[in-house]
Design a protein around this motif. Structure first.
Motif, PDB file in Angstrom:
ATOM      1  N   GLN A  81      81.794 -56.926 -98.467  1.00 29.02           N
ATOM      2  CA  GLN A  81      81.960 -57.644 -97.343  1.00 29.02           C
ATOM      3  C   GLN A  81      80.478 -57.570 -96.473  1.00 29.02           C
ATOM      4  OE1 GLN A  81      85.211 -56.343 -94.807  1.00 29.02           O
ATOM      5  NE2 GLN A  81      85.027 -58.024 -93.454  1.00 29.02           N
ATOM      6  N   TYR A  82      79.898 -56.424 -96.718  1.00 31.58           N
ATOM      7  CA  TYR A  82      78.650 -56.013 -95.790  1.00 31.58           C
ATOM      8  C   TYR A  82      77.624 -55.825 -97.036  1.00 31.58           C
ATOM      9  CZ  TYR A  82      81.977 -55.772 -92.150  1.00 31.58           C
ATOM     10  OH  TYR A  82      82.835 -55.930 -91.262  1.00 31.58           O
ATOM     11  N   PRO A  83      77.073 -56.732 -97.722  1.00 29.22           N
ATOM     12  CA  PRO A  83      76.099 -56.349 -98.901  1.00 29.22           C
ATOM     13  C   PRO A  83      74.788 -55.845 -98.555  1.00 29.22           C
ATOM     14  CG  PRO A  83      76.474 -58.763 -98.355  1.00 29.22           C
ATOM     15  CD  PRO A  83      77.357 -58.034 -97.568  1.00 29.22           C
ATOM     16  N   HIS A  84      74.496 -56.024 -96.859  1.00 26.85           N
ATOM     17  CA  HIS A  84      73.162 -55.454 -96.612  1.00 26.85           C
ATOM     18  C   HIS A  84      73.240 -53.978 -96.334  1.00 26.85           C
ATOM     19  CE1 HIS A  84      75.675 -55.884 -93.068  1.00 26.85           C
ATOM     20  NE2 HIS A  84      74.797 -55.226 -92.224  1.00 26.85           N
ATOM     21  N   LEU A  85      74.327 -53.447 -96.500  1.00 22.20           N
ATOM     22  CA  LEU A  85      74.519 -51.823 -96.241  1.00 22.20           C
ATOM     23  C   LEU A  85      74.792 -51.147 -97.683  1.00 22.20           C
ATOM     24  CD1 LEU A  85      77.072 -51.770 -93.374  1.00 22.20           C
ATOM     25  CD2 LEU A  85      74.725 -51.669 -93.326  1.00 22.20           C
ATOM     26  N   ARG A  86      74.023 -49.985 -97.737  1.00 22.17           N
ATOM     27  CA  ARG A  86      74.011 -49.387 -98.939  1.00 22.17           C
ATOM     28  C   ARG A  86      73.945 -47.854 -98.748  1.00 22.17           C
ATOM     29  NH1 ARG A  86      69.132 -51.410 -98.576  1.00 22.17           N
ATOM     30  NH2 ARG A  86      67.329 -49.888 -98.438  1.00 22.17           N
ATOM     31  N   VAL A  87      74.330 -46.905 -99.741  1.00 23.14           N
ATOM     32  CA  VAL A  87      74.046 -45.480 -99.489  1.00 23.14           C
ATOM     33  C   VAL A  87      72.564 -45.184 -99.514  1.00 23.14           C
ATOM     34  CG1 VAL A  87      74.552 -43.244-100.642  1.00 23.14           C
ATOM     35  CG2 VAL A  87      76.293 -44.940-100.474  1.00 23.14           C
ATOM     36  N   GLY A  88      72.449 -44.221 -98.385  1.00 26.82           N
ATOM     37  CA  GLY A  88      71.031 -43.819 -98.333  1.00 26.82           C
ATOM     38  C   GLY A  88      70.136 -44.550 -97.173  1.00 26.82           C
ATOM     39  N   MET A  89      70.953 -45.679 -96.830  1.00 28.94           N
ATOM     40  CA  MET A  89      70.377 -46.526 -95.486  1.00 28.94           C
ATOM     41  C   MET A  89      70.306 -45.844 -94.281  1.00 28.94           C
ATOM     42  SD  MET A  89      71.389 -50.442 -94.503  1.00 28.94           S
ATOM     43  CE  MET A  89      70.263 -51.078 -95.838  1.00 28.94           C
ATOM     44  N   ARG A  90      69.258 -46.049 -93.571  1.00 29.64           N
ATOM     45  CA  ARG A  90      69.070 -45.305 -92.353  1.00 29.64           C
ATOM     46  C   ARG A  90      69.706 -46.329 -91.313  1.00 29.64           C
ATOM     47  NH1 ARG A  90      64.269 -44.985 -90.686  1.00 29.64           N
ATOM     48  NH2 ARG A  90      64.128 -42.818 -89.963  1.00 29.64           N
ATOM     49  N   VAL A  91      70.382 -45.832 -90.378  1.00 34.75           N
ATOM     50  CA  VAL A  91      71.207 -46.962 -89.304  1.00 34.75           C
ATOM     51  C   VAL A  91      71.006 -46.386 -87.892  1.00 34.75           C
ATOM     52  CG1 VAL A  91      72.554 -48.131 -91.190  1.00 34.75           C
ATOM     53  CG2 VAL A  91      73.270 -45.924 -90.143  1.00 34.75           C
ATOM     54  N   ALA A  92      71.060 -47.081 -87.004  1.00 35.69           N
ATOM     55  CA  ALA A  92      71.374 -47.115 -85.584  1.00 35.69           C
ATOM     56  C   ALA A  92      72.891 -47.292 -85.497  1.00 35.69           C
ATOM     57  CB  ALA A  92      70.693 -47.764 -84.643  1.00 35.69           C
ATOM     58  N   ILE A  93      73.660 -46.477 -84.945  1.00 36.94           N
ATOM     59  CA  ILE A  93      74.963 -46.566 -84.688  1.00 36.94           C
ATOM     60  C   ILE A  93      75.687 -47.160 -83.320  1.00 36.94           C
ATOM     61  CG2 ILE A  93      77.474 -45.485 -84.911  1.00 36.94           C
ATOM     62  CD1 ILE A  93      75.794 -43.198 -86.282  1.00 36.94           C
ATOM     63  N   GLU A  94      76.215 -48.289 -83.196  1.00 41.21           N
ATOM     64  CA  GLU A  94      76.809 -48.892 -82.387  1.00 41.21           C
ATOM     65  C   GLU A  94      78.203 -48.421 -81.892  1.00 41.21           C
ATOM     66  OE1 GLU A  94      77.650 -53.558 -80.039  1.00 41.21           O
ATOM     67  OE2 GLU A  94      76.520 -53.078 -82.070  1.00 41.21           O
ATOM     68  N   CYS A  95      78.672 -47.717 -80.808  1.00 40.01           N
ATOM     69  CA  CYS A  95      79.493 -47.005 -80.587  1.00 40.01           C
ATOM     70  C   CYS A  95      81.015 -47.618 -79.909  1.00 40.01           C
ATOM     71  CB  CYS A  95      79.483 -45.784 -79.764  1.00 40.01           C
ATOM     72  SG  CYS A  95      78.554 -44.501 -80.867  1.00 40.01           S
TER      73      CYS A  95
END
Length: 472
Positions: A81-95
């Motif tokens: 569903q979210y192919p742009h996300l992967r383990v090890g990816m650095r992210v900002a978190i919307e809460c």
């Protein structure tokens, strides 16, 4: 089963480090290792009083909502569903977690049952929204002051390697001001929707903004130069405002704002900051006139007088085109209206006084001053990350101004140098915001971090602006 350390608030100043069971992420979620979390004013209110305004904690709550981290696991369905996300990816978190106009089983609601706010890209107003670290809803949704957390995948926004985790944590407060600036009409509407599956699909929507006006040539006034107010100043300048001035009760913070180029004035003899005098604590003998005048009239009179003084200091007798009220203090809310020019807009950003006595409604109405409410943000994270990463996202000639040159003197020849060829012109904005982080602590020191934030000064007398909880 593995565990995760969390800083859990049980009541006023009752903050405990606890080990909590760490479950595998559910479908549509990712597990994120938290790397940096900024402490916000609302967090401090919860820590000191166990409540933030009308919202009191009813069960132990993990605070923190200005966060970034790295994905450590994907829940079922995320890879597809979210192919742009992967383990090890650095992210900002919307809460903020709105309903997204979905049923509990994940299916889309029918037209008649659809959430009008999520459907119109104003999901910050969703009545079913649950915000991490807020006690508004119950059961509460825990925040990010913990080692690892499971979080909705669509709320995770990739960040580039060039952006540190602490810089990425500033995405959240920057989003507050991007949204407020759009509401005030000086920032273009977002071209990205956070609610689509990939978080990468472009769309066109201006429903969250007032009729747009350009920031170029506009004079901006900001009340309060804490972290949010300073970001308001920096963003207004980045948008190409003609001048950015600020009001606060703290001379040191105002000096910082001037020294670091957050504020500037082109009004000739005017300065860019005004230190608001505190009301006198000396009780004077009442006169017949003063005893006959209600207390709220005194607040209004004082606000009008202070506004006149400030406009005189700023050399702006006609007032400001856009006013950002970032304190939530009653006196500043009243004063902001008197500092607004005819036809101006006042954006209410600060969360403080639940009501205001003797609001100058006639003054605002006859001068056609627009009062703009602004609550959190929607569809802002992509642009905020781009800004912090040094990308140009606004088409405005004022962006070529050197934002670290407060007096607007001619730019140097850095653009001819080899280093400049590898550095976007607007990285000064990101460097400027990085200066807001004045103190850093580990998760185990969260209580000490809150105590420092409450004092406002460290043991060396240094000013506290933004405290960051990091993996050091």
């Amino acid at each position: 089963m593995s565990t995760s350390t969390a800083a859990v608030l049980h009541g006023p100043k009752d903050l405990r480090l606890e080990q909590r069971s760490l479950w595998a992420p559910e479908p549509g979620q990712c597990q994120v290792e938290i790397k940096a979390t900024g402490l916000c004013g609302s967090d401090l209110h919860y820590y000191l009083a166990g409540r933030n305004g009308d919202f009191a904690i009813r069960s132990p709550l993990v605070l923190g909502h200005e966060s970034s981290g790295v994905i450590t696991a994907l829940g079922p369905g995320v890879a597809t569903q979210y192919p742009h996300l992967r383990v090890g990816m650095r992210v900002a978190i919307e809460c903020g977690i709105p309903c997204r106009s979905l049923n509990t089983d994940g299916s889309e609601r029918t037209k008649d049952d659809a959430c009008k706010h999520c459907s119109s890209h104003r999901y910050n107003l969703c009545k079913n929204l649950r915000f991490c670290s807020s006690a508004k809803t119950f059961p509460h949704r825990d925040g990010m002051l913990q080692h690892k957390v499971n979080h909705e995948a669509w709320c995770l926004h990739p960040i580039p390697e060039s952006l540190s985790y602490s810089q990425a944590a500033l995405t959240e407060p920057l989003s507050v001001l991007l949204h407020a600036s759009r509401r005030a009409g000086i920032c273009p509407p977002s071209s990205h929707s956070s609610l689509v599956e990939s978080s990468l699909t472009s769309y066109s929507s201006s429903t969250a903004s007032c009729s747009p006006i350009s920031a170029a040539g506009k004079k901006i006034l900001v009340f309060g130069v804490g972290a949010i107010g300073l970001i308001a100043c920096a963003l207004a300048r980045e948008l190409g405002a003609e001048s950015v001035c600020a009001v606060d009760i703290n001379n040191d913070r105002l000096a910082f704002a001037t020294r670091e180029g957050f504020t500037f004035s082109d009004s000739g003899t005017g300065t860019s900051t005004f230190c608001l005098p505190l009301p006198s604590t000396t009780k004077s003998s009442p006169t017949p006139e003063s005893t006959a005048e209600p207390k709220e009239h005194e607040l209004l009179r004082r606000a009008k007088e202070n506004a006149a003084r400030a406009l005189s200091v700023f050399d702006e007798p006609d007032g400001f085109d856009i006013v950002f009220e970032c304190t939530g203090a009653e006196s500043c809310i009243l004063m902001s209206v008197f500092c607004a020019a005819v036809g101006a807009r006042v954006a209410l950003v600060g969360m403080g006084s639940p009501s205001v006595s003797s609001f100058p409604i006639s003054f605002a109405a006859t001068r056609e001053i627009d009062l703009i409410g602004s609550f959190r943000y929607a569809d802002t994270y992509r642009e905020a990350i781009d800004l912090l990463s040094g990308s140009h996202i606004f088409s405005n000639p004022e962006l070529d101004r050197d934002v670290e040159n407060p007096d607007h003197s001619d730019r140097n020849d850095a653009h001819d140098g080899a280093a400049a060829a590898h550095e976007p012109k607007d990285t000064a904005f990101s460097r400027k915001l990085a200066k807001l982080v004045t103190h850093r602590f580990e998760l185990s020191q969260t209580k000490e971090a809150f105590e420092l934030l409450a004092r406002g000064r460290d043991e060396r007398g240094g000013m506290v602006i933004k405290v960051m909880i990091e993996v050091l």
